[in-house]
Design an enzyme around this catalytic site. Structure first.
Site, PDB file in Angstrom:
ATOM      1  N   TYR A   1      32.179 -21.860 -61.203  1.00  0.00           N
ATOM      2  CA  TYR A   1      32.437 -22.079 -59.786  1.00  0.00           C
ATOM      3  C   TYR A   1      32.784 -20.773 -59.090  1.00  0.00           C
ATOM      4  CZ  TYR A   1      37.515 -21.608 -60.418  1.00  0.00           C
ATOM      5  OH  TYR A   1      38.760 -21.124 -60.679  1.00  0.00           O
TER       6      TYR A   1
ATOM      7  N   LYS B   1      34.267 -17.382 -64.716  1.00  0.00           N
ATOM      8  CA  LYS B   1      34.953 -18.309 -63.807  1.00  0.00           C
ATOM      9  C   LYS B   1      34.445 -19.716 -64.126  1.00  0.00           C
ATOM     10  CE  LYS B   1      36.538 -18.333 -58.982  1.00  0.00           C
ATOM     11  NZ  LYS B   1      37.985 -18.324 -59.136  1.00  0.00           N
TER      12      LYS B   1
ATOM     13  N   GLU C   1      47.474 -12.082 -65.822  1.00  0.00           N
ATOM     14  CA  GLU C   1      47.224 -12.312 -64.389  1.00  0.00           C
ATOM     15  C   GLU C   1      48.002 -13.541 -63.954  1.00  0.00           C
ATOM     16  OE1 GLU C   1      43.100 -13.388 -63.600  1.00  0.00           O
ATOM     17  OE2 GLU C   1      42.931 -14.226 -65.616  1.00  0.00           O
TER      18      GLU C   1
ATOM     19  N   LEU D   1      40.273 -12.773 -65.161  1.00  0.00           N
ATOM     20  CA  LEU D   1      39.166 -12.939 -64.221  1.00  0.00           C
ATOM     21  C   LEU D   1      39.198 -11.718 -63.311  1.00  0.00           C
ATOM     22  CD1 LEU D   1      36.955 -14.917 -63.139  1.00  0.00           C
ATOM     23  CD2 LEU D   1      38.548 -15.301 -61.273  1.00  0.00           C
TER      24      LEU D   1
HETATM   25  N1  PLP Z   1      42.569 -14.858 -61.475  1.00  0.00           N
HETATM   26  C1  PLP Z   1      42.413 -16.180 -61.535  1.00  0.00           C
HETATM   27  C2  PLP Z   1      42.769 -16.900 -62.795  1.00  0.00           C
HETATM   28  C3  PLP Z   1      41.937 -16.895 -60.420  1.00  0.00           C
HETATM   29  O1  PLP Z   1      41.766 -18.222 -60.475  1.00  0.00           O
HETATM   30  C4  PLP Z   1      41.643 -16.172 -59.236  1.00  0.00           C
HETATM   31  C5  PLP Z   1      41.141 -16.841 -58.038  1.00  0.00           C
HETATM   32  O2  PLP Z   1      40.863 -18.003 -58.010  1.00  0.00           O
HETATM   33  C6  PLP Z   1      41.832 -14.803 -59.219  1.00  0.00           C
HETATM   34  C7  PLP Z   1      42.291 -14.168 -60.362  1.00  0.00           C
HETATM   35  C8  PLP Z   1      41.538 -13.997 -57.986  1.00  0.00           C
HETATM   36  O3  PLP Z   1      40.159 -13.874 -57.822  1.00  0.00           O
HETATM   37  P1  PLP Z   1      39.514 -13.624 -56.379  1.00  0.00           P
HETATM   38  O4  PLP Z   1      40.182 -12.425 -55.830  1.00  0.00           O
HETATM   39  O5  PLP Z   1      38.076 -13.396 -56.676  1.00  0.00           O
HETATM   40  O6  PLP Z   1      39.777 -14.841 -55.595  1.00  0.00           O
END
Ligand code: PLP
Length: 279
Positions: free
Chosen positions: A33, A147, A179, A203
């Site tokens: 997603y 993701k 994270e 991620l």
């Molecule tokens: N890490 C995780 C586990 C996330 O679910 C998300 C965002 O949904 C992020 C980091 C941040 O990613 P982004 O900046 O692409 O939204």
């Protein structure tokens, strides 16, 4: 203004957008997603999100049924039809519906879903005062760079945070901060911005990349390196980055005050830069 639903190439009334009970997203979490936000009706970092969607799908050998041009067109149409200046575009691709068997089915079409809903701006007061967080064991699998729909460990961590009355769960694996449950985590240590490196343990956030670039432009030193929990507690500043949180200061972790107990100068400068980019 309506919330918008899209299923397998068609825009549909919300209630008619339904998928099979044998969909592998539902049965196995077998899918990927993306979440993209808009500012003033324009998708933010669209190409970076679509690149990550492609990459996630590729890593799981998921077919990508639509071209980049087709996606751009549908996303634009959905945003226009929804009419929200600030919206959250959610895209999900699963391997499709097939009789339940773990190995990939043959001759099955992926299920592609997109929803567009209003995204109210993050409360300015909360951003000004900062948020609190608690640490949780990072129970996720070994490919957090994808993701994928498998968010159970994130769901449990987020629930733990909610029950503790804090905003975010900061995940810790083998004593190292990876994270947040829905965000990337950065710290400022003696003027250096430190965050976990890209790789299978995190991620790689689209916002993370944008913010690191902003930090570089601010003349800050960057270090992409895992932090111990102790060094997180001792940091001058801690902040989260993500599509929904943007740049958000963390003022307490596990009840311990970070820095002066309010979003610090680096956090505030980067948050202001983000706001300017979004403008
Ligand atoms: N890490 C995780 C586990 C996330 O679910 C998300 C965002 O949904 C992020 C980091 C941040 O990613 P982004 O900046 O692409 O939204």
């Amino acid at each position: 203004m309506p919330d918008i639903a899209f299923l397998n190439g068609r825009f549909l009334p919300w209630g008619e957008a339904t998928v099979s009970i044998e969909d592998r997203g539902f049965q196995f979490g077998d899918g990927v997603y993306e979440v993209i936000r808009t500012y003033h009706g324009r998708p933010f970092e669209l190409e970076a999100h679509l690149n990550r969607l492609d990459r996630s799908a590729n890593e799981l050998s998921l077919p990508r049924p639509y071209s980049r041009a087709q996606w751009r067109e549908w996303i634009q149409r959905g945003i226009e039809e929804a009419g929200f200046p600030e919206a959250k575009v959610y895209i999900q691709i699963t391997r499709g519906a097939a009789p339940r068997d773990h190995a990939f089915p043959v001759d099955v079409s992926p299920t592609v879903v997109m929803t567009i809903r209003e995204l109210p701006p993050f409360p300015a007061q909360t951003r000004a005062t900062g948020v609190t967080a608690k640490t949780c064991d990072d129970l996720r699998w070994a490919r957090c760079d994808i993701k994928s729909l498998n968010l159970l460990a994130n769901v449990l961590a987020r629930e733990e945070a909610k029950r503790a009355g804090v905003f975010e769960a900061i995940l810790v694996k083998d004593g190292l901060v990876t994270e947040g449950a829905v965000s990337n985590v950065m710290a400022v240590q003696a003027g250096t911005v430190v965050t976990a490196p890209e790789g299978p343990r995190i991620l790689s956030g689209v916002t993370r990349t944008v913010v690191l670039e902003l930090a570089r432009k601010e003349g800050l030193t960057l270090r992409e390196q895992f932090m111990s929990l102790e060094s997180l507690y001792a940091a001058d500043e801690v902040f989260l980055t993500g599509t929904t949180v943007e740049v958000l200061g963390v003022i307490r972790v596990d009840g311990r005050t970070i820095g002066a107990g309010s979003p610090g100068p680096v956090t505030r400068a980067l948050a202001a830069r983000m706001t300017a980019l979004a403008g």
